[in-house]
Design a protein around this motif. Structure first.
Motif, PDB file in Angstrom:
ATOM      1  N   VAL B 257       0.736  -1.302  -0.128  1.00 42.76           N
ATOM      2  CA  VAL B 257       0.127  -0.068  -0.053  1.00 42.76           C
ATOM      3  C   VAL B 257       0.898   1.218   0.165  1.00 42.76           C
ATOM      4  N   LYS B 258       1.829   1.132   0.799  1.00 46.18           N
ATOM      5  CA  LYS B 258       2.704   2.407   0.924  1.00 46.18           C
ATOM      6  C   LYS B 258       3.450   2.634  -0.318  1.00 46.18           C
ATOM      7  N   GLN B 259       4.020   1.426  -0.804  1.00 44.26           N
ATOM      8  CA  GLN B 259       4.567   1.738  -2.101  1.00 44.26           C
ATOM      9  C   GLN B 259       3.784   2.091  -3.462  1.00 44.26           C
ATOM     10  N   ARG B 260       2.543   1.634  -3.388  1.00 45.71           N
ATOM     11  CA  ARG B 260       1.670   2.358  -4.333  1.00 45.71           C
ATOM     12  C   ARG B 260       1.491   3.855  -4.046  1.00 45.71           C
ATOM     13  N   GLU B 261       1.345   4.230  -2.902  1.00 53.76           N
ATOM     14  CA  GLU B 261       1.198   5.659  -2.517  1.00 53.76           C
ATOM     15  C   GLU B 261       2.375   6.617  -3.019  1.00 53.76           C
ATOM     16  N   ILE B 262       3.714   5.865  -2.878  1.00 51.83           N
ATOM     17  CA  ILE B 262       4.827   6.365  -3.181  1.00 51.83           C
ATOM     18  C   ILE B 262       4.814   6.892  -4.699  1.00 51.83           C
ATOM     19  N   PHE B 263       4.386   5.720  -5.486  1.00 52.20           N
ATOM     20  CA  PHE B 263       4.748   5.782  -6.929  1.00 52.20           C
ATOM     21  C   PHE B 263       3.447   6.661  -7.452  1.00 52.20           C
ATOM     22  N   THR B 264       2.094   6.657  -6.865  1.00 48.48           N
ATOM     23  CA  THR B 264       1.291   7.465  -7.216  1.00 48.48           C
ATOM     24  C   THR B 264       1.636   8.755  -7.191  1.00 48.48           C
ATOM     25  N   SER B 265       2.360   9.190  -6.134  1.00 42.53           N
ATOM     26  CA  SER B 265       2.781  10.661  -6.116  1.00 42.53           C
ATOM     27  C   SER B 265       3.829  10.778  -6.962  1.00 42.53           C
ATOM     28  N   LEU B 266       4.540   9.896  -7.469  1.00 44.52           N
ATOM     29  CA  LEU B 266       5.458  10.250  -8.422  1.00 44.52           C
ATOM     30  C   LEU B 266       4.734  10.590  -9.771  1.00 44.52           C
ATOM     31  N   PHE B 267       3.548  10.068 -10.291  1.00 43.44           N
ATOM     32  CA  PHE B 267       2.893  10.319 -11.376  1.00 43.44           C
ATOM     33  C   PHE B 267       1.977  11.425 -11.244  1.00 43.44           C
ATOM     34  N   ASP B 268       1.897  12.042 -10.077  1.00 43.80           N
ATOM     35  CA  ASP B 268       0.905  13.030  -9.957  1.00 43.80           C
ATOM     36  C   ASP B 268       1.326  14.274 -10.205  1.00 43.80           C
ATOM     37  N   GLU B 269       0.915  15.021 -11.158  1.00 44.20           N
ATOM     38  CA  GLU B 269       1.810  16.198 -11.625  1.00 44.20           C
ATOM     39  C   GLU B 269       1.303  17.325 -10.617  1.00 44.20           C
ATOM     40  N   LYS B 270      -0.166  17.474 -10.476  1.00 42.31           N
ATOM     41  CA  LYS B 270      -0.570  18.380  -9.334  1.00 42.31           C
ATOM     42  C   LYS B 270       0.200  18.485  -8.122  1.00 42.31           C
ATOM     43  N   ARG B 271       0.309  17.278  -7.620  1.00 40.72           N
ATOM     44  CA  ARG B 271       1.052  17.092  -6.444  1.00 40.72           C
ATOM     45  C   ARG B 271       2.395  17.643  -6.707  1.00 40.72           C
ATOM     46  N   HIS B 272       3.216  17.282  -7.706  1.00 43.90           N
ATOM     47  CA  HIS B 272       4.352  17.883  -7.794  1.00 43.90           C
ATOM     48  C   HIS B 272       4.451  19.535  -7.820  1.00 43.90           C
ATOM     49  N   ASP B 273       3.383  20.039  -8.814  1.00 42.42           N
ATOM     50  CA  ASP B 273       3.340  21.564  -8.478  1.00 42.42           C
ATOM     51  C   ASP B 273       3.340  21.981  -7.170  1.00 42.42           C
ATOM     52  N   HIS B 274       2.447  21.363  -6.283  1.00 41.65           N
ATOM     53  CA  HIS B 274       2.230  21.821  -5.058  1.00 41.65           C
ATOM     54  C   HIS B 274       3.456  21.867  -4.258  1.00 41.65           C
ATOM     55  N   LEU B 275       4.352  20.744  -4.201  1.00 39.28           N
ATOM     56  CA  LEU B 275       5.796  20.620  -3.576  1.00 39.28           C
ATOM     57  C   LEU B 275       6.506  21.624  -4.356  1.00 39.28           C
ATOM     58  N   VAL B 276       6.540  21.791  -5.396  1.00 38.20           N
ATOM     59  CA  VAL B 276       7.469  23.000  -6.046  1.00 38.20           C
ATOM     60  C   VAL B 276       7.069  24.325  -5.388  1.00 38.20           C
ATOM     61  N   SER B 277       5.752  24.624  -5.130  1.00 35.88           N
ATOM     62  CA  SER B 277       5.113  25.795  -4.561  1.00 35.88           C
ATOM     63  C   SER B 277       5.465  25.906  -3.087  1.00 35.88           C
ATOM     64  N   LYS B 278       5.943  24.765  -2.712  1.00 31.64           N
ATOM     65  CA  LYS B 278       6.494  25.063  -1.233  1.00 31.64           C
ATOM     66  C   LYS B 278       7.847  24.927  -1.052  1.00 31.64           C
ATOM     67  N   GLY B 279       8.581  24.817  -2.026  1.00 30.27           N
ATOM     68  CA  GLY B 279       9.963  24.685  -2.012  1.00 30.27           C
ATOM     69  C   GLY B 279      10.547  23.183  -1.820  1.00 30.27           C
ATOM     70  N   GLU B 280       9.573  22.154  -1.697  1.00 28.59           N
ATOM     71  CA  GLU B 280      10.255  20.985  -1.290  1.00 28.59           C
ATOM     72  C   GLU B 280      10.791  20.364  -2.673  1.00 28.59           C
ATOM     73  N   ARG B 281      10.350  20.657  -3.843  1.00 25.40           N
ATOM     74  CA  ARG B 281      10.860  20.229  -5.170  1.00 25.40           C
ATOM     75  C   ARG B 281      11.159  21.508  -5.939  1.00 25.40           C
ATOM     76  N   ARG B 282      12.301  21.446  -6.797  1.00 24.61           N
ATOM     77  CA  ARG B 282      12.755  22.843  -7.277  1.00 24.61           C
ATOM     78  C   ARG B 282      12.596  22.485  -9.013  1.00 24.61           C
ATOM     79  N   LEU B 283      12.655  21.209  -9.487  1.00 26.37           N
ATOM     80  CA  LEU B 283      12.839  21.050 -10.896  1.00 26.37           C
ATOM     81  C   LEU B 283      11.461  20.926 -11.377  1.00 26.37           C
TER      82      LEU B 283
END
Lengths: 405, 405, 405, 405
Positions: B257-283
């Motif tokens: 379940v945890k694995q699936r969550e982790i990889f789901t997060s990887l392919f979630d572009e919105k989540r990515h953009d959210h992390l970028v806006s918080k400064g947790e991702r930069r690219l």
């Protein structure tokens, strides 16, 4: 300002203490807030000089080569650190020359500064790793523009060698010329002058000659040691003679003969002087005795710090030869050895300087040849113990620590 | 001259090649033999600037403190190396900005220079060992004279951070002020300007976005990877479901379940953009895909050097935080933490900068969270192999190596 | 044999001294020439154990991964060095526990061994550079095979922390469990036992409490210092009050208030005990006084070596936190931080251990907050000078250097 | 467990993938919670072997000397790392021997592993700093117990030298004996055998001989280079002849003669073979051409990684000689040079091994003698560009990365 909080406001407080002039603070009037109360970081470090001193010859000649910048900065960093080493070295020499070294309180300072030189040399040895990111091919692209400006034609480095005690007559000639003739008028004079100042070697020698316990009419360390050693060797001889004949007995007998020769050489002052004249030994006979005494009694409180000093002096020698060797390795990579080409080789010249001839404190290393079992070392009698401890009390004059700078 | 034989006479020869002016040699007339044919070592390095830039504030104030000299030289050495790092960094940024990076021939240069920055930072981390030979007590004797000249109030270091890509809004404020407000007029402008130039982060991002293989109408790496991962997870799930009930089965199910969550997060572009806006991702999302692609196919000839580049970028981040941390340790030793005294602490400010907020390429580290077994990685079909190899041939224009400087 | 000439034949000679058994040499009969007279290199180092201890789990599982070998060897090298550190640490603790430290002659030994620990930790910090040649992707290929065998689940490291003095109650829990519960039966007992032995911190504390000069009915350092400081502050206050009103005067007044608070806290024993109870201070009030006394009188011959010891203890603390920090950096690179994935992060746990909570000798750093100008330090009167020097003579018993091992 | 979170639970998941045997998990039944799912840290690293392998000879002889423990651990650490170096070296040699190196995809692996050896040697050079905390006097206390067990009588080190390519006939004899005769039966056989295996030098030589572009009926690099160089020299000659008579003209003419000699020697195959027979060159004539080609075209994508490899090979040579030199320095400190004592000196033997005779890739250094201006390097025509790029595509077989182990 900015991020480093070395200087909390509290120091404003202490600024009003005696050594400071009254007009100091008024001189700050009208100064921007950022520099209030004192000098600004960039001004303090004179960065306008430091960070504008990189002029690429290749760029001047219309063919800017990227890697020349690294070449310049690396050499400037070496020169900065040479300056620091000379500063420490001069301060230590001054403590010896002025006689302040007789106040034991100054030994910590001597030790700390010599140790600092060790740490700087350690950094300088590592620093080659940065210049080694430049390949022979990168270097080739601009080395023509440098012409005579030899990479390590460093006045400071020669001065440093002189002040530590590399003797003129043991230097390898370069270009068939005396090392000094490779420098111009003023620099050549500076070199000649530093050859004539008391070297660290000479100053340490004098200090070693004063080692308490060497007095012939006192503890008389040298005589006692001699007696113990030859007594010891005789005991060994008797033991061996009692053994049944065997290959082992023969070997041990042969070894004993060799041992006796080695120790006989130690107590032969004429032989010592002969070795000194050949440059194979550098310390006077008496200083050698002092050094060996410090070795054997290093655990006595009186000798703990002196022992550390001798160790650090060997560290400097070792690191300077490692520096030379790393330099040789880099030059090999940059310009090749020219072996088998008919070309003459500066590489081979450099290799010849990685030699014990350039080890100033070589005697401190070679004393390892003359170690003996602990039970052969003359025992300190209680009086001598006291004598040693009290030695520090002899000097009643107070020597403020920073005066000696 | 002197001992370093970098510059054998043979180079006189090459001096007569095109880029050199005719009048160069005539300008040497009348010059002393030692400098014949070119610039002298000391002039070349501008040692008159470098070795005269050590003015002790304590001496000016009439109370010369020995250790201030070390303090000055150490900081000057840092600034010299910062200058070199900026020089390398600017040249790399220029290769990216000018588009020369599209010629694969320039990748060696990019890599070499980034690696050189790594080697310099490694030296700078070690360099603290020299300053650490100064104790808190030595420092106390002169720190009052420094007042506002904060030890690391370094314009070059801030410029360096900006050019690599430390973002303005993630900086920890100091003295409750914006970092730029701790600098004066001209310097403050310089900082603002460097914030607006393309950062190394931004340039690498754009380059990663162009990674061949990401094209949706081509190899379409991202879609293939997604399919493979979720197929793989489903296969695991089926295996686990077939196991008899046990504690282990429960654990594995929870893990899945945890694995699936982790990889789901990887392919979630919105989540990515959210992390970028918080400064947790930069690219950017696409650049992240490119980086992961380079990770997975690092052994393909086309990706070997890019993979080394990503590794070196992480090295820089790591070494910069190690540098910060070593700085923190030294400050702790020099001024204490003031814990429990009621005093405010610059030490604590500094500690707060040893943080992932200051890691520019943090995404390259965090991608380690998303690794998968080799057999989940989409296979390159022969065409793609060829495509990748051929990519280099696309650029037919010849780009002379030093032109880009 | 072979190339290292450490062992010249001459040593055969000394072999016939008392501690050696007669039958030693006969036991060599029939032994090959190469090992004649003693143990062979490979046997001596038990290389049959050392170089056969690399068993790759990945190979056992039928999928040999090259880089696992590096992973194993690196950790074994760490453990070898931890063994050496423990050996030095135990010997130093023994010198303190047995009271041999009261003989000043043993201070060189204590210092040398603590310094050796420093040098080993410096190597261990550098050693990460080797493991960092493994990428996250290489590691991913075999980390599944390691399961519970956590990279640094090292009993020796925990024992080391305990013996130096990391207190049980300041440890960050892992997996919500007490650190000891992460170890099995026998190991857990070992840990509990080492928690109960006298720590280096405790032993140094007791030694500091005996610092000569602290005696209330003698030199009474603490009372004199207190008087001098508050006299000094009063003098400052008067100076400031005489200044005309200005912004500067206000600042200085505010600073003075802060200074007074800081020093008031220093002489407040209850406050000290409160800080101790919170873990913000670790030394007893009296030991703190001894440490400050050694700081101020470090140039007195009696205190030179003790001052070096305090410096080395801070070095150990600093290097251990640098080691932890380097470890954190590597883990970040190997497994990512999982920020923003929903996964729990061991990385964040590790980060939390890079904290002053784990600095055992934190008080020695924080004393830097309480430094004062040299002219505030109580002067030693000639008697006290003598007293200090003579202190060493009190102990008349001879303590053979190696007995204490 | 404990603190290092390398191994998050998620890996339990991947454990159920193909390469794992079914019975693996059942084998864990009944295992303590701490080791659940796998091997425990201490067992994994076989710490029962590693940390129990320190037996002090001095203790066995009834006279335990503290510093012998450091001596043992340091040498064991060296042997551990030698084991790792051999592991990497064997894997690289296997990639060459098996022909996998022809698949360009394996070059990253070759480079990474050679670079890892470089990093390990860098650590080993630094590691001397730890052993140097032992003084000559400490060493003297126990060296008698070691007898024949020479400090660096290391089979692994000799094997390492052999596998890299130190040739039998260039070794300095020790004790007037062939190096192999200083080892006993089985070890001696191992050494003989490793002399007969393909060395890294030999394998690199074969690989260099295949450098694309050397083909006489293709790009024919060597012939083109020769033409360009002598054309270039002729142009120089004409320029110089046009100069008015002057000292400078004479010098330049003399230089030109020297240059011509140097390059004539480069293209003289017989001279090359003669130098090879004397051991002054090691590579075949064709391999030398390949190396120079890689130097000149290092920026071509095809040659970037090969160029890095050549650089790393020089790094290994350099670090090995630095290691030897550091060893020499330490031995000098430990036992002295015996200069002037009549004793024979192992120190001098060791010094003789710090020589270019022991530099395996000496040709790569010496090629720096033959660099030429960039505009003398034969231009690649577009076809050759393509040819070079395409070279990688020739090998269509997929070579799984770990198969080659």
């Amino acid at each position: 300002m900015s991020e480093c909080p070395y200087f909390e406001k509290r120091h404003l407080l202490f600024k009003i203490k005696p050594p400071l002039e009254d007009d100091e603070d008024s001189s700050q009037e009208g100064v921007n807030k950022a520099s209030k109360g004192g000098v600004v970081y960039g001004d303090y470090l004179q960065l306008d000089k430091i960070t504008t001193a990189q002029v690429l010859q290749s760029e001047l000649k219309g063919n800017k080569i990227h890697d020349e910048h690294l070449f310049i900065v690396t050499h400037q960093a070496y020169e900065l650190w040479f300056k620091q080493i000379l500063f420490e070295l001069d301060s230590v020499r001054e403590i010896f020359i002025s006689g302040h070294v007789r106040d034991e309180r100054n030994m910590l300072k001597v030790n700390t500064r010599i140790h600092r030189i060790v740490m700087i040399f350690r950094l300088l040895v590592d620093q080659f790793a940065v210049l080694e990111t430049m390949t022979a091919l990168d270097f080739f692209d601009f080395r023509e523009y440098l012409s005579a400006a030899s990479g390590f034609q460093s006045l400071q480095f020669r001065v440093l060698e002189n002040k530590i005690g590399v003797p003129d007559n043991l230097r390898v000639p370069y270009n068939r010329r005396h090392y000094r003739d490779n420098f111009k008028g003023h620099d050549s004079k500076t070199l000649l002058q530093t050859e004539q100042e008391p070297t660290l070697l000479k100053l340490v020698e004098e200090w070693l000659e004063r080692t308490p316990g060497l007095e012939v009419d006192g503890f008389n360390f040298w005589e006692r040691l001699k007696i113990n050693i030859f007594d010891g060797l005789n005991v060994e001889k008797e033991k061996i003679e009692k053994m049944p004949e065997s290959e082992e007995k023969e070997e041990l007998t042969a070894e004993l003969v060799k041992q006796r020769e080695i120790f006989t050489s130690l107590f032969d002052e004429k032989r010592h002087d002969h070795l000194v004249s050949k440059g194979e030994r550098r310390l006077s006979y008496k200083a050698l005795q002092g050094a060996l005494m410090i070795y054997f009694y290093r655990e006595e409180p009186r000798f703990q710090v002196p022992f550390q000093l001798l160790t650090s002096l060997m560290d400097i020698d070792t690191l300077m030869t490692k520096w030379r060797y790393n330099h040789v390795c880099m030059v090999h990579r940059m310009i090749g050895s020219k072996a088998g080409t008919g070309g003459s080789s500066g590489y081979l010249y450099l290799r010849s300087t990685v030699s014990d001839r350039y080890k100033v404190f070589v005697d401190l290393f070679n004393l390892a040849t003359f170690l003996v079992p602990r039970h052969w070392v003359p025992k300190l009698n209680p009086n001598v113990h006291t004598f040693l401890y009290m030695a520090e009390c002899c000097d009643s004059s107070y020597c403020s620590s920073e005066d000696s700078d």
